[in-house]
Design a protein around this motif. Structure first.
Motif, PDB file in Angstrom:
ATOM      1  N   GLU A  53      10.598 -22.053   3.430  1.00  0.00           N
ATOM      2  CA  GLU A  53      10.197 -21.754   4.811  1.00  0.00           C
ATOM      3  C   GLU A  53       9.429 -20.433   4.887  1.00  0.00           C
ATOM      4  O   GLU A  53       8.424 -20.329   5.598  1.00  0.00           O
ATOM      5  CB  GLU A  53      11.432 -21.712   5.707  1.00  0.00           C
ATOM      6  N   ASN A  54       9.901 -19.438   4.157  1.00  0.00           N
ATOM      7  CA  ASN A  54       9.208 -18.140   4.157  1.00  0.00           C
ATOM      8  C   ASN A  54       7.811 -18.257   3.551  1.00  0.00           C
ATOM      9  O   ASN A  54       6.855 -17.647   4.051  1.00  0.00           O
ATOM     10  CB  ASN A  54      10.032 -17.110   3.381  1.00  0.00           C
ATOM     11  N   GLU A  55       7.701 -19.030   2.476  1.00  0.00           N
ATOM     12  CA  GLU A  55       6.405 -19.205   1.819  1.00  0.00           C
ATOM     13  C   GLU A  55       5.408 -19.919   2.738  1.00  0.00           C
ATOM     14  O   GLU A  55       4.245 -19.496   2.875  1.00  0.00           O
ATOM     15  CB  GLU A  55       6.580 -20.005   0.528  1.00  0.00           C
ATOM     16  N   ILE A  56       5.866 -20.985   3.401  1.00  0.00           N
ATOM     17  CA  ILE A  56       4.972 -21.727   4.288  1.00  0.00           C
ATOM     18  C   ILE A  56       4.612 -20.895   5.517  1.00  0.00           C
ATOM     19  O   ILE A  56       3.473 -20.909   5.982  1.00  0.00           O
ATOM     20  CB  ILE A  56       5.629 -23.059   4.705  1.00  0.00           C
ATOM     21  N   THR A  57       5.591 -20.150   6.046  1.00  0.00           N
ATOM     22  CA  THR A  57       5.326 -19.294   7.208  1.00  0.00           C
ATOM     23  C   THR A  57       4.235 -18.277   6.910  1.00  0.00           C
ATOM     24  O   THR A  57       3.327 -18.049   7.724  1.00  0.00           O
ATOM     25  CB  THR A  57       6.612 -18.561   7.631  1.00  0.00           C
ATOM     26  N   GLU A  58       4.304 -17.686   5.726  1.00  0.00           N
ATOM     27  CA  GLU A  58       3.303 -16.702   5.336  1.00  0.00           C
ATOM     28  C   GLU A  58       1.916 -17.331   5.203  1.00  0.00           C
ATOM     29  O   GLU A  58       0.909 -16.727   5.596  1.00  0.00           O
ATOM     30  CB  GLU A  58       3.716 -16.051   4.021  1.00  0.00           C
ATOM     31  N   ARG A  59       1.866 -18.538   4.675  1.00  0.00           N
ATOM     32  CA  ARG A  59       0.584 -19.197   4.463  1.00  0.00           C
ATOM     33  C   ARG A  59      -0.046 -19.674   5.783  1.00  0.00           C
ATOM     34  O   ARG A  59      -1.267 -19.651   5.947  1.00  0.00           O
ATOM     35  CB  ARG A  59       0.755 -20.398   3.524  1.00  0.00           C
TER      36      ARG A  59
END
Length: 284
Positions: free
Chosen positions: A180-186
């Motif tokens: 979730e953190n990775e997708i949020t950043e992207r």
């Protein structure tokens, strides 16, 4: 970097009433005075009518005037704005995205099949409309990239990496949080808010699935055998102690070894033991 600006436009019902009054006046004037000027002015009425637009619940309209962003209408209803405005509708509803199952390598290099379920919605209409070409396609591509990166950061399980604290199979809470953190950043660049992201499917790739299943079964069998042996040793020890304590029989080393061997075979065997009646001595 620009951000979304919320603006309010003219009430559509009010403007429609004014426009109808003007149109009726022009029609009466044209019929009464037979002046062609009134008919020419009707073109202006039609042009003004192009300014009407509707914003449905959980939708928005991005207004642009000759290439300049003027603001976003988020309130739902019937409105009127400058007819020269171009209007781009953007949905603000929460949406599901179930990605395709992709084949990737985990941290150790094992090929696995994985997909992700994503719940997202547009948070900043300016970024969604102007910072990326197609924000819906952007969500799909970046989610796929995030899944591939995540899969390469963790082993599928800890069979090959016993030092791994988290794995894709056992550390779901931690892995989903990292995803979730990775997708949020992207997706932040496109003004997208990630509401939830989690792994929806996870399995070994078909070409190694059967081999990995056998390995898992072997590990389970070894673990079960280990427990059986530990229990059998305890039972044999208790049996020998009980026989010696109650003075039922005296054991020398040979007899004790024979007794231990027989008990271990009975307790650890896969099949039920077949009793044999010994009509002679213990050593016969």
């Amino acid at each position: 970097m620009k951000k979304e600006v919320i603006i309010k436009t003219t009430n559509g019902y009010l403007m429609l009433s004014i426009l109808l009054v003007v149109a009726c006046s022009m029609l009466i004037g044209a019929l009464t005075f037979e002046n062609p000027l009134f008919w020419i002015l009707s073109i202006l009425v039609i042009f003004i009518a192009k300014g009407f637009f509707i914003v449905n619940p959980n939708n928005s309209s991005v207004l642009v005037l000759f290439g300049a962003y003027k603001g976003t209408v988020r309130h739902n209803g019937f409105f009127w704005a400058n007819p020269f405005y171009t209007k781009q509708k953007i949905s603000l509803r929460a949406r599901n995205f179930d990605s395709e199952r992709v084949k990737v390598n985990d941290k150790i290099g094992n090929p696995i099949m994985i997909n992700v379920i994503l719940v997202w919605q547009v948070e900043d209409t300016y970024k969604s409309a102007f910072d990326v070409d197609n924000y819906e396609e952007f969500v799909k591509i970046q989610t796929d990239a995030a899944v591939r990166k995540l899969a390469g950061s963790y082993p599928y399980d800890n069979f090959d990496d016993e030092q791994a604290k988290f794995t894709l199979r056992s550390g779901m809470d931690e892995v989903n949080e990292a995803l979730e953190n990775e997708i949020t950043e992207r997706l932040a660049i496109a003004g997208i808010k990630v509401m939830e992201a989690r792994i929806g499917y996870l399995a070994y790739a078909p070409e190694i699935a059967s081999s990995m299943l056998k390995r898992q079964q072997a590990v389970a069998i070894v673990a079960a055998r280990k427990k059986i042996v530990e229990g059998a040793v305890g039972m044999v020890e208790d049996a020998l102690d009980k026989l010696s304590t109650d003075n039922i029989i005296e054991f020398d080393d040979d007899k004790k070894a024979s007794m231990v061997s027989n008990l271990m075979v009975v307790l650890c065997g896969d099949k039920e033991a077949v009793p044999i009646v010994n009509a002679g001595t213990l050593n016969s």
